[in-house]
Design a protein around this motif. Structure first.
Motif, PDB file in Angstrom:
ATOM      1  N   ILE A 143       0.844  -1.190   0.000  1.00 37.87           N
ATOM      2  CA  ILE A 143       0.000   0.000   0.000  1.00 37.87           C
ATOM      3  C   ILE A 143       0.885   1.249   0.000  1.00 37.87           C
ATOM      4  N   LYS A 144       0.469   2.285  -0.671  1.00 39.16           N
ATOM      5  CA  LYS A 144       1.261   3.523  -0.742  1.00 39.16           C
ATOM      6  C   LYS A 144       1.325   4.197   0.627  1.00 39.16           C
ATOM      7  N   THR A 145       2.432   4.874   0.871  1.00 43.36           N
ATOM      8  CA  THR A 145       2.623   5.521   2.171  1.00 43.36           C
ATOM      9  C   THR A 145       1.618   6.649   2.424  1.00 43.36           C
ATOM     10  N   ASN A 146       1.102   7.244   1.343  1.00 43.71           N
ATOM     11  CA  ASN A 146       0.151   8.343   1.533  1.00 43.71           C
ATOM     12  C   ASN A 146      -1.310   7.884   1.531  1.00 43.71           C
ATOM     13  N   GLN A 147      -1.532   6.578   1.456  1.00 42.28           N
ATOM     14  CA  GLN A 147      -2.898   6.071   1.554  1.00 42.28           C
ATOM     15  C   GLN A 147      -3.310   5.977   3.016  1.00 42.28           C
ATOM     16  N   THR A 148      -4.593   5.739   3.232  1.00 40.43           N
ATOM     17  CA  THR A 148      -5.140   5.835   4.585  1.00 40.43           C
ATOM     18  C   THR A 148      -5.377   4.464   5.211  1.00 40.43           C
ATOM     19  N   PHE A 149      -5.684   4.500   6.504  1.00 42.66           N
ATOM     20  CA  PHE A 149      -6.036   3.265   7.200  1.00 42.66           C
ATOM     21  C   PHE A 149      -7.350   2.687   6.666  1.00 42.66           C
ATOM     22  N   GLU A 150      -8.219   3.537   6.165  1.00 43.02           N
ATOM     23  CA  GLU A 150      -9.435   3.009   5.553  1.00 43.02           C
ATOM     24  C   GLU A 150      -9.101   2.212   4.298  1.00 43.02           C
ATOM     25  N   ASP A 151      -8.133   2.691   3.511  1.00 47.28           N
ATOM     26  CA  ASP A 151      -7.694   1.940   2.326  1.00 47.28           C
ATOM     27  C   ASP A 151      -7.159   0.571   2.731  1.00 47.28           C
ATOM     28  N   LEU A 152      -6.385   0.534   3.815  1.00 47.63           N
ATOM     29  CA  LEU A 152      -5.842  -0.741   4.290  1.00 47.63           C
ATOM     30  C   LEU A 152      -6.950  -1.640   4.830  1.00 47.63           C
ATOM     31  N   HIS A 153      -7.857  -1.052   5.590  1.00 50.85           N
ATOM     32  CA  HIS A 153      -9.004  -1.791   6.141  1.00 50.85           C
ATOM     33  C   HIS A 153      -9.801  -2.473   5.021  1.00 50.85           C
ATOM     34  N   ARG A 154     -10.113  -1.735   3.978  1.00 51.33           N
ATOM     35  CA  ARG A 154     -10.912  -2.294   2.877  1.00 51.33           C
ATOM     36  C   ARG A 154     -10.109  -3.314   2.070  1.00 51.33           C
ATOM     37  N   ALA A 155      -8.808  -3.099   1.937  1.00 51.01           N
ATOM     38  CA  ALA A 155      -7.962  -4.061   1.229  1.00 51.01           C
ATOM     39  C   ALA A 155      -7.909  -5.387   1.978  1.00 51.01           C
ATOM     40  N   ILE A 156      -7.844  -5.321   3.292  1.00 51.11           N
ATOM     41  CA  ILE A 156      -7.827  -6.545   4.100  1.00 51.11           C
ATOM     42  C   ILE A 156      -9.080  -7.372   3.833  1.00 51.11           C
ATOM     43  N   HIS A 157     -10.228  -6.696   3.760  1.00 53.30           N
ATOM     44  CA  HIS A 157     -11.480  -7.459   3.641  1.00 53.30           C
ATOM     45  C   HIS A 157     -11.865  -7.785   2.205  1.00 53.30           C
ATOM     46  N   ARG A 158     -11.177  -7.180   1.260  1.00 51.49           N
ATOM     47  CA  ARG A 158     -11.271  -7.738  -0.096  1.00 51.49           C
ATOM     48  C   ARG A 158     -10.573  -9.092  -0.131  1.00 51.49           C
TER      49      ARG A 158
END
Length: 215
Positions: free
Chosen positions: A22-37
């Motif tokens: 994940i890019k360093t400037n992306q958010t925790f929401e981006d990571l959260h949604r990536a986990i559940h994909r």
């Protein structure tokens, strides 16, 4: 732009692991949604990351869909929290709780920093997936997971309210031998048969009475 590679594992299921870039400037929401994909879970559930020590002791909270108490306490929202603002260690750890109603706990660990992103990749990107995520238990079934068989029998009426007809021919014959589903007996016919038997006895005396006297 640099890339973070996170290793995500279930606290109670060590054999289920995901690795996400994940890019360093992306958010925790981006990571959260990536986990559940990658798990197949519904991402629209109240959940939180916690900045963690090496021993997985929870610190500052970063939340999505928080309750009113957390909002009143000024909790940081995932959508506003860039990952880079919370990385203080090249092996930074986050404790993560998904779905506070029926929670799963995760360990999230930064395992690699890649200095340049690949322009041909859309981030977040699932690098590695090991093991199948555990099934979510359905609250509407009294704590039991819904199976396809149970779902198919939602209109089940206990063998059609006991009007059971076996499919096996041998079973039918066996049940008939025990009097189950046997033909109904006509009481009037029984009475007629009894009368006929008595009538036959009278004929016997008429036909052989004279011979009996000779003996």
């Amino acid at each position: 732009m640099a890339i973070y590679r996170f290793k995500i594992s279930f606290e109670d299921f060590d054999d289920v692991v995901r690795e996400i870039d994940i890019k360093t400037n992306q958010t925790f929401e981006d990571l959260h949604r990536a986990i559940h994909r990658s798990t197949g879970y519904n991402a629209d559930k109240s959940s939180s990351f916690y900045v963690s020590t090496d021993n997985w002791i929870k610190g500052d909270e970063i939340s999505i869909l928080p309750n009113q108490r957390k909002i009143d306490n000024g909790v940081t929202l995932m959508e506003n929290a860039k990952l880079s603002n919370f990385i203080e260690d090249p092996h930074q750890k986050f404790y993560y709780i998904y779905n506070f109603e029926r929670p799963f706990d995760f360990h999230v660990e930064l395992i690699k920093i890649i200095l340049e992103n690949d322009p041909n990749i859309e981030y977040p990107f699932l690098v590695k997936s090991t093991g199948e995520a555990p099934k979510i238990i359905d609250q509407n079934t009294g704590g039991f997971a819904v199976t396809s068989a149970a779902a198919a029998s939602s209109d089940f009426d206990f063998l059609n309210e006991m009007d059971f007809v076996p499919e096996d021919t041998e079973e039918l014959e066996a049940m008939g031998g025990r009097g189950i589903n046997a033909p109904e007996i006509d009481e009037e016919s029984e009475e007629e048969e009894e009368k006929d038997e008595f009538a036959d006895g009278d004929d016997f005396e008429e036909d052989f009475g004279s011979e009996k006297e000779d003996y």
